[in-house]
Design a protein around this motif. Structure first.
Motif, PDB file in Angstrom:
ATOM      1  N   LEU A 112     -38.683  25.764 -28.237  1.00 42.00           N
ATOM      2  CA  LEU A 112     -37.680  24.701 -28.258  1.00 42.00           C
ATOM      3  C   LEU A 112     -37.200  24.447 -29.683  1.00 42.00           C
ATOM      4  N   ALA A 113     -38.145  24.432 -30.622  1.00 39.14           N
ATOM      5  CA  ALA A 113     -37.759  24.207 -32.017  1.00 39.14           C
ATOM      6  C   ALA A 113     -36.824  25.321 -32.484  1.00 39.14           C
ATOM      7  N   ALA A 114     -37.120  26.554 -32.049  1.00 36.56           N
ATOM      8  CA  ALA A 114     -36.254  27.680 -32.425  1.00 36.56           C
ATOM      9  C   ALA A 114     -34.863  27.517 -31.811  1.00 36.56           C
ATOM     10  N   ARG A 115     -34.828  27.038 -30.560  1.00 37.36           N
ATOM     11  CA  ARG A 115     -33.537  26.853 -29.878  1.00 37.36           C
ATOM     12  C   ARG A 115     -32.698  25.784 -30.580  1.00 37.36           C
ATOM     13  N   ILE A 116     -33.370  24.693 -30.974  1.00 39.64           N
ATOM     14  CA  ILE A 116     -32.651  23.630 -31.676  1.00 39.64           C
ATOM     15  C   ILE A 116     -32.145  24.160 -33.018  1.00 39.64           C
ATOM     16  N   GLY A 117     -33.015  24.942 -33.688  1.00 41.92           N
ATOM     17  CA  GLY A 117     -32.603  25.529 -34.959  1.00 41.92           C
ATOM     18  C   GLY A 117     -31.387  26.424 -34.796  1.00 41.92           C
ATOM     19  N   ALA A 118     -31.372  27.239 -33.734  1.00 41.25           N
ATOM     20  CA  ALA A 118     -30.244  28.131 -33.493  1.00 41.25           C
ATOM     21  C   ALA A 118     -28.966  27.334 -33.219  1.00 41.25           C
ATOM     22  N   GLU A 171     -26.655  19.494 -38.794  1.00 47.14           N
ATOM     23  CA  GLU A 171     -27.645  18.510 -39.240  1.00 47.14           C
ATOM     24  C   GLU A 171     -28.443  17.946 -38.068  1.00 47.14           C
ATOM     25  N   LEU A 172     -29.627  17.523 -38.425  1.00 50.28           N
ATOM     26  CA  LEU A 172     -30.529  16.973 -37.413  1.00 50.28           C
ATOM     27  C   LEU A 172     -30.931  15.559 -37.820  1.00 50.28           C
ATOM     28  N   LEU A 173     -30.834  14.640 -36.874  1.00 50.32           N
ATOM     29  CA  LEU A 173     -31.320  13.286 -37.130  1.00 50.32           C
ATOM     30  C   LEU A 173     -32.598  13.093 -36.336  1.00 50.32           C
ATOM     31  N   ALA A 217     -41.660  21.640 -36.947  1.00 48.33           N
ATOM     32  CA  ALA A 217     -40.780  22.225 -37.962  1.00 48.33           C
ATOM     33  C   ALA A 217     -39.524  22.776 -37.278  1.00 48.33           C
ATOM     34  N   VAL A 218     -38.371  22.216 -37.631  1.00 49.46           N
ATOM     35  CA  VAL A 218     -37.101  22.715 -37.118  1.00 49.46           C
ATOM     36  C   VAL A 218     -36.264  23.142 -38.316  1.00 49.46           C
ATOM     37  N   ALA A 219     -35.696  24.331 -38.213  1.00 47.84           N
ATOM     38  CA  ALA A 219     -34.872  24.821 -39.318  1.00 47.84           C
ATOM     39  C   ALA A 219     -33.500  24.164 -39.237  1.00 47.84           C
TER      40      ALA A 219
END
Lengths: 222, 191
Positions: free
Chosen positions: B155-161, B13-15, B178-180
Motif C-alpha cells: 500500500l505504501a508503494a502504491r501511495i508513493g506511485a 505531496e502527502l498530508l 515510510a511513504v516516498a
C-alpha cells in the motif's frame, strides 16, 4: 447517468436476492395479515366484499412500510451510502435507482399477490383486475414517499416506529384513491378517475421524493 | 474540535494527519471530502471552493473512510465492479482481476465479503486504489489499520506511485509507515 442508475438498481437487486429471506418475510406478512380478516370477520360475503379494498390496501401499506428501514440502513452501516454520496453523479438519480429496486422487491410482488388474496374476499374478476392495476400504479408512490421517511430516520434510535409515524400519514391519499378505485368498480362507476388520481399522486411523489431524500441523506451523513 | 487550521497540498505531496483518538482526524477528512460542512472556513480545490465544484470535485476524489463501503453479500469482484460503474470508470474483468491480485486477494476474489477476515475486507476496499487510482486526490482514513506487514508495504508503494504520478494524498495513521513523497507534511491535531 443511466449507468449509475442501473448500477445502484442492480446492486440492490442482486444483494436482495442473496438475502431473499428478508424480503419473503415482508411478503408473508402481507399474506398473513390479509388472510386473518376473512377468518376473523366470518364468511359473510357482503361484509367481506365491502372491507376487501380497505384491508388489502392497509396491509399493502404496512408491508411496504416494514421493508423501508432496509432501503438505506444497511448501506449506512457498511459505508456504501457514504461512497454513494461521493459518486460523481447526481444523488437524486442514485436515490431513484434505490427506490426502483425497492419497488421491484416489495411493490411489484404485492401487486402480483393481491388478486390471489382478493379471491378470499369474493371479489369479482373486474374488481381483481382493478386491484392489481391500482397496486401497480400506487406501490411506486409508496416506495417514493417511503424513501423520504427512511432517509430522515437514518441513524436515529427507534427509527422503525418513527418511519411509521412519518410515512403512514403521507400514504393516506394513496390509500383513499387506491381502495376507492375498487369500491368504484363495485358501485359501477368505473375506476378510471381514481386510477388517474392515484397516478397523479405518484407523479407528485416522483417530482419531490428524489430531492427530499437526497437532502435528508446528506444531512444524515454529516 | 479544531480551529486555526490551514495547509496547502501540492502535486506529489502527502498530508499525514496525526492525533489521538477523538482529536478530529476523521472529522477533518470528512470535511475535506465534502461529506460534512466545516463550521467555519473553506476547502479549496484547484483554486475554487470545493463545495461549489460538486461533481467535478467528486470525479477527482477517492475517499476511503472507516467503513469499507463493501456489500457483505456480494463478492470482492462484484463490489469492485459496482464501485467502478458508479465512479464512471471503465473496468474490465482483467483490470478488476489485476486490482484484486494487487492486494493479494486473487484466491478470494469470488468469495462473498462476509466470509473475509477484517484485514481481508480492508484489502478488498483498498483494491479501489489500484482500480480507480487515476483520481488526483486520495483521502484515506486509517488505510494501514488491520493490514499485515506485507500489505502495508504494498500500500505504501502504491501511495508513493500515485504521488509520483502527480497525485496528492491525505491520510491518517497511528503507524509510522515510510511513504516516498516529494514532501510529507505532518499535521498534528491536539486533543
Amino acid at each position: 447517468m443511466r449507468d449509475a442508475f442501473l448500477a445502484v438498481f442492480s446492486r440492490d437487486v442482486v444483494q436482495a436476492w442473496r438475502r431473499r429471506a428478508d424480503w419473503f418475510t415482508t411478503m408473508f406478512f402481507f399474506v398473513v395479515v390479509v388472510t386473518l380478516f376473512p377468518l376473523g370477520v366470518g364468511p359473510e360475503s357482503g361484509m367481506l366484499k365491502a372491507i376487501a379494498p380497505g384491508v388489502l390496501w392497509v396491509a399493502a401499506l404496512l408491508a411496504a412500510m416494514l421493508s423501508l428501514p432496509r432501503v438505506f440502513a444497511a448501506d449506512h452501516a457498511d459505508g456504501t451510502l457514504e461512497q454513494l454520496l461521493l459518486v460523481p453523479q447526481p444523488l437524486t438519480v442514485l436515490v431513484l435507482g434505490k427506490v426502483a429496486a425497492h419497488w421491484l422487491l416489495s411493490g411489484l410482488p404485492l401487486a402480483l399477490m393481491a388478486p390471489v388474496l382478493g379471491l378470499q374476499f369474493g371479489l369479482g374478476g373486474e374488481a381483481l383486475g382493478v386491484l392489481f392495476l391500482a397496486l401497480l400504479i400506487g406501490t411506486p408512490c409508496l416506495s417514493l414517499i417511503g424513501a423520504i421517511g427512511a432517509a430522515l430516520t437514518l441513524g436515529l434510535r427507534g427509527g422503525g416506529v418513527l418511519i411509521a409515524l412519518l410515512v403512514l400519514p403521507l400514504y393516506i391519499p394513496v390509500l383513499i384513491f387506491g381502495s376507492g378505485a375498487i369500491d368504484a368498480v363495485a358501485a359501477g362507476t368505473g375506476a378510471s378517475a381514481h386510477l388517474s388520481l392515484l397516478a397523479a399522486c405518484c407523479l407528485v411523489a416522483l417530482a419531490v421524493s428524489p430531492w427530499a431524500t437526497a437532502a435528508a441523506l446528506r444531512i444524515a451523513l454529516e | 474540535m479544531f480551529n486555526d487550521l490551514s495547509f496547502d497540498l501540492g502535486v506529489g505531496e502527502l498530508l499525514w494527519v496525526e492525533g489521538e483518538n477523538g482529536s478530529g482526524k476523521t472529522s477533518l477528512l470528512r470535511i475535506l471530502a465534502g461529506l460534512a460542512p466545516a463550521e467555519a472556513g473553506e476547502v479549496s480545490w484547484r483554486g475554487a471552493p470545493a463545495r461549489t465544484l460538486g461533481e467535478d470535485f467528486a470525479r477527482e476524489l477517492l475517499f476511503l473512510g472507516h467503513a469499507n463501503g463493501l456489500k457483505d453479500d456480494l463478492t470482492v469482484t462484484e463490489n469492485l465492479r459496482y464501485a467502478a460503474r458508479l465512479g464512471g470508470i471503465p473496468a474490465t474483468a482483467a483490470t478488476i482481476g489485476a486490482a484484486v491480485s494487487a492486494v493479494g486477494l486473487a484466491h478470494r476474489a469470488h468469495l462473498a465479503v462476509r466470509h473475509l477476515s477484517q484485514g481481508q475486507r480492508r484489502r478488498a476496499a483498498l483494491a479501489r486504489l489500484w482500480l480507480d487510482g487515476a483520481r488526483a486526490l486520495w483521502i484515506l482514513d486509517e488505510p494501514f489499520a488491520a493490514l499485515d506487514a506485507d500489505s502495508i508495504e504494498r500500500l505504501a508503494a502504491r501511495i508513493g506511485a500515485h504521488l509520483d504520478q502527480g497525485g496528492a494524498a491525505v491520510l491518517t495513521s497511528h503507524q509510522e509507515v515510510a511513504v516516498a513523497a516529494r514532501r510529507i507534511q505532518h499535521l498534528r491535531l491536539a486533543n
